[in-house]
Design a protein around this motif. Structure first.
Motif, mmCIF file in Angstrom:
data_model
loop_
_atom_site.group_PDB
_atom_site.id
_atom_site.type_symbol
_atom_site.label_atom_id
_atom_site.label_comp_id
_atom_site.label_asym_id
_atom_site.label_seq_id
_atom_site.Cartn_x
_atom_site.Cartn_y
_atom_site.Cartn_z
ATOM 1 N N ARG A 81 0.826 -1.218 0.000
ATOM 2 C CA ARG A 81 0.000 0.000 0.000
ATOM 3 C C ARG A 81 0.858 1.265 0.000
ATOM 4 N N LEU A 82 1.836 1.267 -0.895
ATOM 5 C CA LEU A 82 2.701 2.416 -1.102
ATOM 6 C C LEU A 82 2.707 2.786 -2.594
ATOM 7 N N PRO A 83 1.544 3.142 -3.146
ATOM 8 C CA PRO A 83 1.458 3.357 -4.591
ATOM 9 C C PRO A 83 2.266 4.550 -5.094
ATOM 10 N N THR A 84 2.372 5.602 -4.308
ATOM 11 C CA THR A 84 3.126 6.775 -4.750
ATOM 12 C C THR A 84 4.611 6.451 -4.852
ATOM 13 N N ILE A 85 5.120 5.747 -3.863
ATOM 14 C CA ILE A 85 6.527 5.334 -3.918
ATOM 15 C C ILE A 85 6.729 4.413 -5.115
ATOM 16 N N LEU A 100 6.962 6.637 -8.147
ATOM 17 C CA LEU A 100 8.036 7.625 -8.222
ATOM 18 C C LEU A 100 9.456 7.086 -8.064
ATOM 19 N N TRP A 101 9.610 5.895 -7.480
ATOM 20 C CA TRP A 101 10.959 5.453 -7.124
ATOM 21 C C TRP A 101 11.928 5.384 -8.301
ATOM 22 N N GLU A 136 12.254 7.276 -10.993
ATOM 23 C CA GLU A 136 12.696 8.643 -11.292
ATOM 24 C C GLU A 136 13.582 9.183 -10.168
ATOM 25 N N PHE A 137 13.161 8.962 -8.921
ATOM 26 C CA PHE A 137 13.922 9.450 -7.785
ATOM 27 C C PHE A 137 15.252 8.706 -7.652
ATOM 28 N N ALA A 138 15.281 7.421 -7.927
ATOM 29 C CA ALA A 138 16.522 6.641 -7.833
ATOM 30 C C ALA A 138 17.532 7.136 -8.868
ATOM 31 N N GLU A 139 17.040 7.396 -10.072
ATOM 32 C CA GLU A 139 17.927 7.900 -11.117
ATOM 33 C C GLU A 139 18.504 9.261 -10.731
ATOM 34 N N ARG A 140 17.641 10.127 -10.212
ATOM 35 C CA ARG A 140 18.089 11.455 -9.791
ATOM 36 C C ARG A 140 19.076 11.355 -8.634
ATOM 37 N N SER A 141 18.805 10.466 -7.676
ATOM 38 C CA SER A 141 19.712 10.337 -6.529
ATOM 39 C C SER A 141 21.073 9.801 -6.954
ATOM 40 N N ASP A 142 21.096 8.909 -7.965
ATOM 41 C CA ASP A 142 22.385 8.410 -8.478
ATOM 42 C C ASP A 142 23.174 9.533 -9.139
ATOM 43 N N LYS A 143 22.479 10.367 -9.946
ATOM 44 C CA LYS A 143 23.146 11.464 -10.640
ATOM 45 C C LYS A 143 23.667 12.517 -9.669
ATOM 46 N N GLU A 144 22.869 12.803 -8.625
ATOM 47 C CA GLU A 144 23.224 13.885 -7.706
ATOM 48 C C GLU A 144 23.948 13.397 -6.451
ATOM 49 N N GLY A 145 24.151 12.095 -6.329
ATOM 50 C CA GLY A 145 24.899 11.544 -5.208
ATOM 51 C C GLY A 145 24.189 11.654 -3.862
ATOM 52 N N GLN A 153 22.411 10.591 -0.404
ATOM 53 C CA GLN A 153 22.528 9.493 0.532
ATOM 54 C C GLN A 153 21.197 8.747 0.537
ATOM 55 N N ALA A 154 21.237 7.494 0.975
ATOM 56 C CA ALA A 154 20.025 6.676 1.009
ATOM 57 C C ALA A 154 18.930 7.321 1.861
ATOM 58 N N SER A 155 19.315 7.953 2.963
ATOM 59 C CA SER A 155 18.322 8.573 3.845
ATOM 60 C C SER A 155 17.593 9.712 3.143
ATOM 61 N N ARG A 156 18.294 10.459 2.287
ATOM 62 C CA ARG A 156 17.639 11.544 1.549
ATOM 63 C C ARG A 156 16.667 10.983 0.519
ATOM 64 N N LEU A 157 17.064 9.935 -0.178
ATOM 65 C CA LEU A 157 16.189 9.302 -1.161
ATOM 66 C C LEU A 157 14.925 8.767 -0.499
ATOM 67 N N LEU A 158 15.106 8.019 0.582
ATOM 68 C CA LEU A 158 13.943 7.462 1.281
ATOM 69 C C LEU A 158 13.067 8.567 1.863
ATOM 70 N N GLY A 159 13.691 9.588 2.421
ATOM 71 C CA GLY A 159 12.938 10.705 2.982
ATOM 72 C C GLY A 159 12.078 11.393 1.934
ATOM 73 N N ALA A 160 12.638 11.625 0.747
ATOM 74 C CA ALA A 160 11.887 12.276 -0.334
ATOM 75 C C ALA A 160 10.714 11.403 -0.775
#
Length: 123
Positions: free
Chosen positions: A6-10, A13-14, A16-25, A27-34
């Motif tokens: 029951r996490l449809p938004t994640i 979005l994951w 797109e967000f994973a790709e962006r987090s890889d490009k911008e470096g 941390q895992a906590s920032r990715l999960l928080g977003a």
């Protein structure tokens, strides 16, 4: 799997967000928080929309469209102050007023938005 949890938004979005987090470096906590922030915000929006639909209230009735001149015993300044204050938002507010043989019942639906919904029954 995220839909089953029951996490449809994640789930949506994951990538797109994973790709962006890889490009911008990020941390895992920032990715999960977003991702969690978006999930919570979307849940709140869906909950408000669901409650609005279940109420069968006219969504066009807001403070912006209400004619306070029709009820001189109701102070626009007082109602606006109640609506913009933070203390009543969690529990909502209900009030009644009478005058000129008419009775008016107000229900304010708790929602933090620019145009707070207003329900007037009995005009």
């Amino acid at each position: 799997m995220l839909n089953e949890l029951r996490l449809p938004t994640i789930g949506r979005l994951w990538p797109e967000f994973a790709e962006r987090s890889d490009k911008e470096g990020w941390q895992a906590s920032r990715l999960l928080g977003a991702l969690f922030e978006h999930e919570l915000a979307e849940r709140a929006n869906r909950r408000i929309e669901r409650h609005r639909n279940e109420s069968h209230l006219d969504p066009t009735k807001t403070f912006a469209t209400f004619e306070f001149g029709l009820l001189p015993m109701v102070s626009k300044a007082h109602v606006t102050a109640l609506a913009t204050g933070e203390s009543w938002l969690e529990k909502g507010f209900s009030s009644s007023s009478a005058g000129g043989g008419r009775r008016c019942h107000w229900n304010f639906i708790p929602e933090k938005s620019a145009s707070l919904p207003l329900v007037v029954i009995g005009l």
